[in-house]
Design a protein around this motif. Structure first.
Motif, PDB file in Angstrom:
ATOM      1  N   ALA A 174       2.439   0.572   8.897  1.00 42.95           N
ATOM      2  CA  ALA A 174       2.843   0.700  10.289  1.00 42.95           C
ATOM      3  C   ALA A 174       1.710   0.389  11.260  1.00 42.95           C
ATOM      4  CB  ALA A 174       3.367   2.112  10.538  1.00 42.95           C
ATOM      5  N   GLY A 175       0.581   1.074  11.091  1.00 36.74           N
ATOM      6  CA  GLY A 175      -0.566   0.845  11.965  1.00 36.74           C
ATOM      7  C   GLY A 175      -0.204   1.005  13.434  1.00 36.74           C
ATOM      8  N   GLU A 176      -0.700   0.138  14.281  1.00 36.88           N
ATOM      9  CA  GLU A 176      -0.447   0.202  15.712  1.00 36.88           C
ATOM     10  C   GLU A 176       0.986  -0.178  16.058  1.00 36.88           C
ATOM     11  OE1 GLU A 176      -4.990  -0.932  17.178  1.00 36.88           O
ATOM     12  OE2 GLU A 176      -3.326  -2.317  17.517  1.00 36.88           O
ATOM     13  N   ARG A 177       1.686  -0.798  15.122  1.00 40.21           N
ATOM     14  CA  ARG A 177       3.043  -1.243  15.410  1.00 40.21           C
ATOM     15  C   ARG A 177       3.996  -0.081  15.651  1.00 40.21           C
ATOM     16  NH1 ARG A 177       4.117  -4.937  10.358  1.00 40.21           N
ATOM     17  NH2 ARG A 177       2.630  -3.466   9.485  1.00 40.21           N
ATOM     18  N   LEU A 178       3.649   1.136  15.224  1.00 34.61           N
ATOM     19  CA  LEU A 178       4.510   2.287  15.468  1.00 34.61           C
ATOM     20  C   LEU A 178       4.812   2.444  16.953  1.00 34.61           C
ATOM     21  CD1 LEU A 178       3.156   5.091  13.115  1.00 34.61           C
ATOM     22  CD2 LEU A 178       5.358   3.946  12.987  1.00 34.61           C
ATOM     23  N   GLY A 179       3.847   2.131  17.780  1.00 31.91           N
ATOM     24  CA  GLY A 179       4.030   2.290  19.217  1.00 31.91           C
ATOM     25  C   GLY A 179       5.078   1.378  19.800  1.00 31.91           C
ATOM     26  N   ASP A 239       4.964   9.856  -2.478  1.00 29.05           N
ATOM     27  CA  ASP A 239       5.302   8.523  -2.965  1.00 29.05           C
ATOM     28  C   ASP A 239       4.335   7.499  -2.373  1.00 29.05           C
ATOM     29  OD1 ASP A 239       6.850   6.626  -4.313  1.00 29.05           O
ATOM     30  OD2 ASP A 239       8.120   6.274  -2.564  1.00 29.05           O
ATOM     31  N   GLU A 240       4.208   6.340  -3.045  1.00 31.62           N
ATOM     32  CA  GLU A 240       3.315   5.268  -2.589  1.00 31.62           C
ATOM     33  C   GLU A 240       1.882   5.779  -2.382  1.00 31.62           C
ATOM     34  OE1 GLU A 240       4.120   2.164  -2.489  1.00 31.62           O
ATOM     35  OE2 GLU A 240       6.299   2.310  -2.682  1.00 31.62           O
ATOM     36  N   ALA A 241       1.450   6.635  -3.285  1.00 35.16           N
ATOM     37  CA  ALA A 241       0.155   7.306  -3.125  1.00 35.16           C
ATOM     38  C   ALA A 241      -1.029   6.357  -3.232  1.00 35.16           C
ATOM     39  CB  ALA A 241       0.011   8.426  -4.145  1.00 35.16           C
ATOM     40  N   GLN A 242      -0.814   5.145  -3.750  1.00 32.94           N
ATOM     41  CA  GLN A 242      -1.915   4.181  -3.816  1.00 32.94           C
ATOM     42  C   GLN A 242      -2.417   3.802  -2.419  1.00 32.94           C
ATOM     43  OE1 GLN A 242       1.219   3.379  -4.506  1.00 32.94           O
ATOM     44  NE2 GLN A 242       1.766   1.507  -3.417  1.00 32.94           N
ATOM     45  N   ASN A 243      -1.610   4.077  -1.398  1.00 33.18           N
ATOM     46  CA  ASN A 243      -1.984   3.735  -0.025  1.00 33.18           C
ATOM     47  C   ASN A 243      -2.571   4.909   0.748  1.00 33.18           C
ATOM     48  OD1 ASN A 243      -1.263   1.018  -0.203  1.00 33.18           O
ATOM     49  ND2 ASN A 243       0.875   1.450   0.260  1.00 33.18           N
ATOM     50  N   THR A 244      -2.965   5.960   0.023  1.00 32.14           N
ATOM     51  CA  THR A 244      -3.684   7.059   0.668  1.00 32.14           C
ATOM     52  C   THR A 244      -5.190   6.798   0.586  1.00 32.14           C
ATOM     53  OG1 THR A 244      -3.823   8.329  -1.382  1.00 32.14           O
ATOM     54  CG2 THR A 244      -1.932   8.751   0.044  1.00 32.14           C
ATOM     55  N   THR A 245      -5.907   7.290   1.571  1.00 32.90           N
ATOM     56  CA  THR A 245      -7.367   7.246   1.496  1.00 32.90           C
ATOM     57  C   THR A 245      -7.838   8.455   0.682  1.00 32.90           C
ATOM     58  OG1 THR A 245      -7.648   8.589   3.486  1.00 32.90           O
ATOM     59  CG2 THR A 245      -7.471   6.184   3.785  1.00 32.90           C
ATOM     60  N   SER A 246      -9.109   8.474   0.382  1.00 33.46           N
ATOM     61  CA  SER A 246      -9.682   9.599  -0.358  1.00 33.46           C
ATOM     62  C   SER A 246      -9.461  10.913   0.389  1.00 33.46           C
ATOM     63  CB  SER A 246     -11.177   9.368  -0.586  1.00 33.46           C
ATOM     64  OG  SER A 246     -11.760  10.476  -1.237  1.00 33.46           O
ATOM     65  N   THR A 269      -1.525  -1.413  -8.577  1.00 34.08           N
ATOM     66  CA  THR A 269      -1.611  -2.869  -8.437  1.00 34.08           C
ATOM     67  C   THR A 269      -1.067  -3.337  -7.087  1.00 34.08           C
ATOM     68  OG1 THR A 269       0.578  -3.367  -9.386  1.00 34.08           O
ATOM     69  CG2 THR A 269      -1.275  -3.090 -10.925  1.00 34.08           C
ATOM     70  N   GLN A 270      -0.568  -2.411  -6.275  1.00 34.20           N
ATOM     71  CA  GLN A 270       0.009  -2.772  -4.975  1.00 34.20           C
ATOM     72  C   GLN A 270      -0.614  -1.930  -3.865  1.00 34.20           C
ATOM     73  OE1 GLN A 270       4.285  -2.781  -4.984  1.00 34.20           O
ATOM     74  NE2 GLN A 270       4.430  -4.292  -6.613  1.00 34.20           N
ATOM     75  N   ILE A 271      -1.911  -2.004  -3.724  1.00 38.29           N
ATOM     76  CA  ILE A 271      -2.629  -1.233  -2.692  1.00 38.29           C
ATOM     77  C   ILE A 271      -2.676  -2.036  -1.402  1.00 38.29           C
ATOM     78  CG2 ILE A 271      -4.847  -0.193  -2.080  1.00 38.29           C
ATOM     79  CD1 ILE A 271      -5.315   0.236  -5.103  1.00 38.29           C
ATOM     80  N   ASP A 272      -2.210  -1.429  -0.306  1.00 37.13           N
ATOM     81  CA  ASP A 272      -2.154  -2.108   0.991  1.00 37.13           C
ATOM     82  C   ASP A 272      -3.247  -1.651   1.957  1.00 37.13           C
ATOM     83  OD1 ASP A 272       0.228  -3.600   0.392  1.00 37.13           O
ATOM     84  OD2 ASP A 272       1.360  -1.739   0.611  1.00 37.13           O
ATOM     85  N   LEU A 273      -4.214  -0.894   1.449  1.00 36.26           N
ATOM     86  CA  LEU A 273      -5.299  -0.421   2.305  1.00 36.26           C
ATOM     87  C   LEU A 273      -6.208  -1.583   2.706  1.00 36.26           C
ATOM     88  CD1 LEU A 273      -6.214   2.790   0.279  1.00 36.26           C
ATOM     89  CD2 LEU A 273      -5.123   2.743   2.530  1.00 36.26           C
ATOM     90  N   SER A 279      -8.775   3.559  -2.754  1.00 38.01           N
ATOM     91  CA  SER A 279      -7.487   4.236  -2.837  1.00 38.01           C
ATOM     92  C   SER A 279      -7.671   5.672  -3.306  1.00 38.01           C
ATOM     93  CB  SER A 279      -6.572   3.502  -3.824  1.00 38.01           C
ATOM     94  OG  SER A 279      -5.455   4.304  -4.167  1.00 38.01           O
ATOM     95  N   GLY A 280      -7.060   6.610  -2.590  1.00 42.64           N
ATOM     96  CA  GLY A 280      -7.141   8.010  -2.976  1.00 42.64           C
ATOM     97  C   GLY A 280      -6.500   8.275  -4.321  1.00 42.64           C
ATOM     98  N   LEU A 281      -5.500   7.471  -4.685  1.00 48.67           N
ATOM     99  CA  LEU A 281      -4.844   7.645  -5.972  1.00 48.67           C
ATOM    100  C   LEU A 281      -5.767   7.230  -7.113  1.00 48.67           C
ATOM    101  CD1 LEU A 281      -2.342   8.284  -7.657  1.00 48.67           C
ATOM    102  CD2 LEU A 281      -1.559   5.939  -7.274  1.00 48.67           C
TER     103      LEU A 281
END
Length: 322
Positions: A174-179, A239-246, A269-273, A279-281
């Motif tokens: 989402a990033g800034e696009r949420l706005g 869910d999608e925990a690969q996209n969490t930070t530490s 294998t699908q990290i979007d950070l 990745s926190g995961l």
């Protein structure tokens, strides 16, 4: 079951018309699929299934039919995934392990389908969730990581072992696009949480899911909503925990309260950070690998339970990246 004759035929007695319909499939699609997998010919005549072919073809076909027997005997729908999993188990010599899957019914879906693990590693993953307060489910798309966690969560809610279900995921994309999206924050992040809603609609139906959401028995929220909370008497899924930070992962894991169970799922294998962000995961699995009371279940492309094409896609990209 009647014995094979010198003509290369094998006859299986079917218990009732429901079993015959389940085994045939829509437009005889299930029979055609078994024929494609084994090379044998299958025809249902009344309450008899006649299997014909060469000895090796008969062996394969009858072996697969026996492994899916618990499904057609109950008149349950037989999916292409069920057939592929049974054929693979027969072909690779782990028939007994696969046969044991039929005994592990988790829940009955809104459509009346008995939901069971479809692979040996899925069964081990479910066992880990049943016996550990914190479980990590790691694997590629289509392996049932989140759905099986949701199934177990619903069962524990129905058995009153927990009082509510909490599902969350990061909205990294989402990033800034949420706005720029209409509505309040909950409405803005709903598109990122939709897969979680879908799982519960399958299990409970839309009407009951919406009722439980309104009562707060089911909470589906972005990861940011978890900060500062202690989640007690709950089944919690990230869910999608690969996209969490530490920092996000540590924050989430420390929310676990008394009488609660937590499942963290993701595909490393699908990290979007952003590049360079750990990745926190990935970090959590490294740090907690040998910690008592914590289970880490790793699923592979062989556990993909979506359309057979999905497994081919996963395999193709794995070869490209190796």
């Amino acid at each position: 079951m009647k014995g094979a004759s010198s003509e290369g035929r094998f006859v299986i007695d079917l218990p009732d018309s429901d079993a015959a319909l389940a085994l045939a499939g829509v437009g005889n699609q299930t029979l055609h699929s078994i024929e494609a997998l084994t090379g044998a010919s299958l025809v249902i005549r009344g309450l008899e299934l006649v299997v014909a072919g060469l000895p090796t073809q008969l062996e394969k076909a009858v072996g697969v039919l026996e492994l899916i027997r618990p499904l057609w005997q109950e008149g349950q729908i037989i999916s292409s995934v069920d057939l592929q999993a049974a054929f693979k188990a027969f072909d690779k010599g782990y028939k007994e392990d696969h046969a044991s899957l039929s005994d592990h019914i988790l829940v009955r879906s809104k459509r009346g389908i008995h939901l069971r693990p479809k692979t040996i590693r899925q069964k081990a993953y479910i066992k880990a969730m049943e016996t550990h307060d914190l479980t990590f489910g790691i694997g590629p798309a289509g392996t049932g990581k989140t759905f099986l966690a949701a199934v177990l969560a619903v069962r524990m809610l129905m058995e009153r072992k927990v009082e509510r279900l909490v599902l969350t995921r990061p909205a990294v994309e989402a990033g800034e696009r949420l706005g720029f999206l209409p509505g309040d924050l909950q409405q803005k992040v709903d598109p990122y949480l939709r897969p979680l809603y879908d799982s519960f609609h399958t299990l409970l139906g839309m009407e009951k899911t919406n009722a439980l959401l309104e009562k707060g028995v089911i909470e589906v929220a972005p990861l940011a909503y978890m900060r500062g909370r202690t989640l007690e008497n709950s089944f919690v899924i990230l869910d999608e925990a690969q996209n969490t930070t530490s920092a996000q992962m540590k924050m989430f894991l420390t929310r676990l309260g008394e009488r609660s169970r937590m499942v963290v799922t993701g595909d490393i294998t699908q990290i979007d950070l952003p590049g360079g962000v750990l990745s926190g995961l990935v970090e959590a699995c490294d740090v907690l690998e040998k910690t008592d009371g914590i289970a880490i279940s790793r699923l592979t492309a062989e556990d993909v339970v979506r359309h057979s094409i999905v497994q081919k896609v996963v395999d193709a990209y794995a070869r490209k990246d190796s």
